[in-house]
Design a protein around this motif. Structure first.
Motif, short mmCIF file in Angstrom:
data_model
loop_
_atom_site.label_atom_id
_atom_site.label_comp_id
_atom_site.label_asym_id
_atom_site.label_seq_id
_atom_site.Cartn_x
_atom_site.Cartn_y
_atom_site.Cartn_z
N VAL A 1 42.05 -26.67 9.09
CA VAL A 1 41.22 -27.52 8.26
C VAL A 1 40.33 -28.35 9.17
CG1 VAL A 1 41.26 -29.39 6.56
CG2 VAL A 1 43.01 -27.60 6.49
N CYS A 2 39.07 -28.52 8.75
CA CYS A 2 38.10 -29.29 9.52
C CYS A 2 38.13 -30.76 9.09
CB CYS A 2 36.71 -28.71 9.28
SG CYS A 2 35.40 -29.63 10.09
N PRO B 1 47.14 -27.65 8.68
CA PRO B 1 47.25 -28.56 7.54
C PRO B 1 48.20 -29.74 7.81
CG PRO B 1 47.21 -26.31 6.76
CD PRO B 1 47.30 -26.25 8.27
N GLY B 2 49.32 -29.49 8.47
CA GLY B 2 50.25 -30.57 8.77
C GLY B 2 49.64 -31.62 9.68
N GLU B 3 48.92 -31.16 10.71
CA GLU B 3 48.25 -32.10 11.62
C GLU B 3 47.14 -32.87 10.89
OE1 GLU B 3 48.54 -29.81 15.90
OE2 GLU B 3 47.13 -29.04 14.39
N LEU C 1 44.27 -37.67 8.78
CA LEU C 1 43.39 -38.28 7.78
C LEU C 1 43.63 -39.79 7.71
CD1 LEU C 1 43.62 -35.59 4.99
CD2 LEU C 1 41.50 -36.36 6.07
N THR C 2 42.56 -40.56 7.76
CA THR C 2 42.68 -42.01 7.77
C THR C 2 43.07 -42.55 6.40
OG1 THR C 2 41.04 -42.15 9.53
CG2 THR C 2 41.42 -44.15 8.26
N GLN C 3 42.43 -42.07 5.35
CA GLN C 3 42.68 -42.57 4.00
C GLN C 3 43.72 -41.71 3.28
OE1 GLN C 3 41.51 -45.36 2.74
NE2 GLN C 3 40.30 -45.76 4.58
N ARG D 1 44.36 -37.07 1.32
CA ARG D 1 45.46 -36.09 1.38
C ARG D 1 45.57 -35.30 0.08
NH1 ARG D 1 48.21 -40.85 4.07
NH2 ARG D 1 47.66 -40.51 6.23
N ASP D 2 45.15 -35.92 -1.04
CA ASP D 2 45.21 -35.23 -2.34
C ASP D 2 44.35 -33.97 -2.32
OD1 ASP D 2 46.85 -37.27 -3.27
OD2 ASP D 2 45.22 -38.32 -4.30
N GLN D 3 43.16 -34.07 -1.75
CA GLN D 3 42.28 -32.90 -1.71
C GLN D 3 42.84 -31.81 -0.78
OE1 GLN D 3 41.01 -36.08 -1.66
NE2 GLN D 3 40.32 -35.91 -3.77
N LEU D 4 43.43 -32.22 0.33
CA LEU D 4 44.02 -31.24 1.24
C LEU D 4 45.19 -30.52 0.58
CD1 LEU D 4 44.31 -29.77 3.88
CD2 LEU D 4 45.39 -31.80 4.86
N THR D 5 46.02 -31.28 -0.09
CA THR D 5 47.16 -30.67 -0.80
C THR D 5 46.66 -29.71 -1.87
OG1 THR D 5 48.52 -32.61 -0.36
CG2 THR D 5 49.22 -31.18 -2.16
#
Length: 150
Positions: A38-39, A124-126, A131-133, A137-141
C-alpha cells in the motif's frame, strides 16, 4: 422540496461550508509475490502519513479528482476499483468529506514536491501502524476486504 443546492456536483456541500475531497488507497502486488503493498504519502505541511487525496475542483467528478490527486501526489497512474468508505471529520472548524476508492497502481515514478516529500510502499500491517490518523485505517481495512484472498 427542500431549499438550497442538491447533493450533485457543483457548489452543493461547499455552499454549506463542507470541504469536498477525494483520494485513493493506492496498492500494487508485492514484488515478492506475497500479497500487496500500500502506498502512503508524507505531507510536510502536516507532518503526517496518509493516503493520497486532495480537494475536488468546482464541477469535477469525485472519482476523476481522486485519480488526479493520486497522479499529482505520487507520480503513479492507477486503475480505480471499489468505492471505499467516505471519511468525515473537521479541519480548521469546517466539516470535510473525503470520498475514497481502491486503486491499483499501473505505473509511474514518485518525485518529491511541495505537497508530498516522501512516499512509502508498505505491507498492509506496516501501513496500519504508519498511518498518522486512526480514521485512515478504515479505508485501508476496507481495501483489504475488496481484494481477493490468495
Amino acid at each position: 422540496m427542500s431549499p438550497g443546492p442538491g447533493p450533485g456536483p457543483g457548489p452543493g456541500p461547499e455552499a454549506r461550508g463542507t470541504v469536498r475531497a477525494a483520494g485513493c488507497v493506492l496498492w500494487r502486488p508485492a514484488p515478492d509475490g506475497g500479497g500487496v503493498e500500500v502506498c502512503l504519502v508524507h505531507r510536510p505541511r502536516w507532518d503526517d502519513w496518509s493516503h493520497p487525496k486532495g480537494k475536488i475542483k468546482r464541477g469535477e467528478d469525485p472519482l476523476a479528482a481522486a485519480v488526479r490527486e493520486v497522479l499529482e501526489e505520487t507520480g503513479h497512474h492507477c486503475a480505480p476499483g471499489a468505492r471505499l468508505p467516505t471519511a468525515r471529520y473537521v479541519v480548521d472548524g469546517r466539516p470535510k468529506e473525503v470520498a475514497y476508492w481502491a486503486a491499483e497502481a499501473t505505473g509511474g515514478a514518485f518525485e518529491a514536491n511541495d505537497e508530498v516529500d516522501r512516499l512509502l510502499w508498505l505491507s498492509p500491517g506496516e501501513a496500519l501502524v504508519r498511518l498518522t490518523q486512526p480514521r485512515d485505517r478504515d479505508q485501508l481495512t476496507a481495501l483489504l476486504d475488496t481484494l481477493p484472498r490468495t
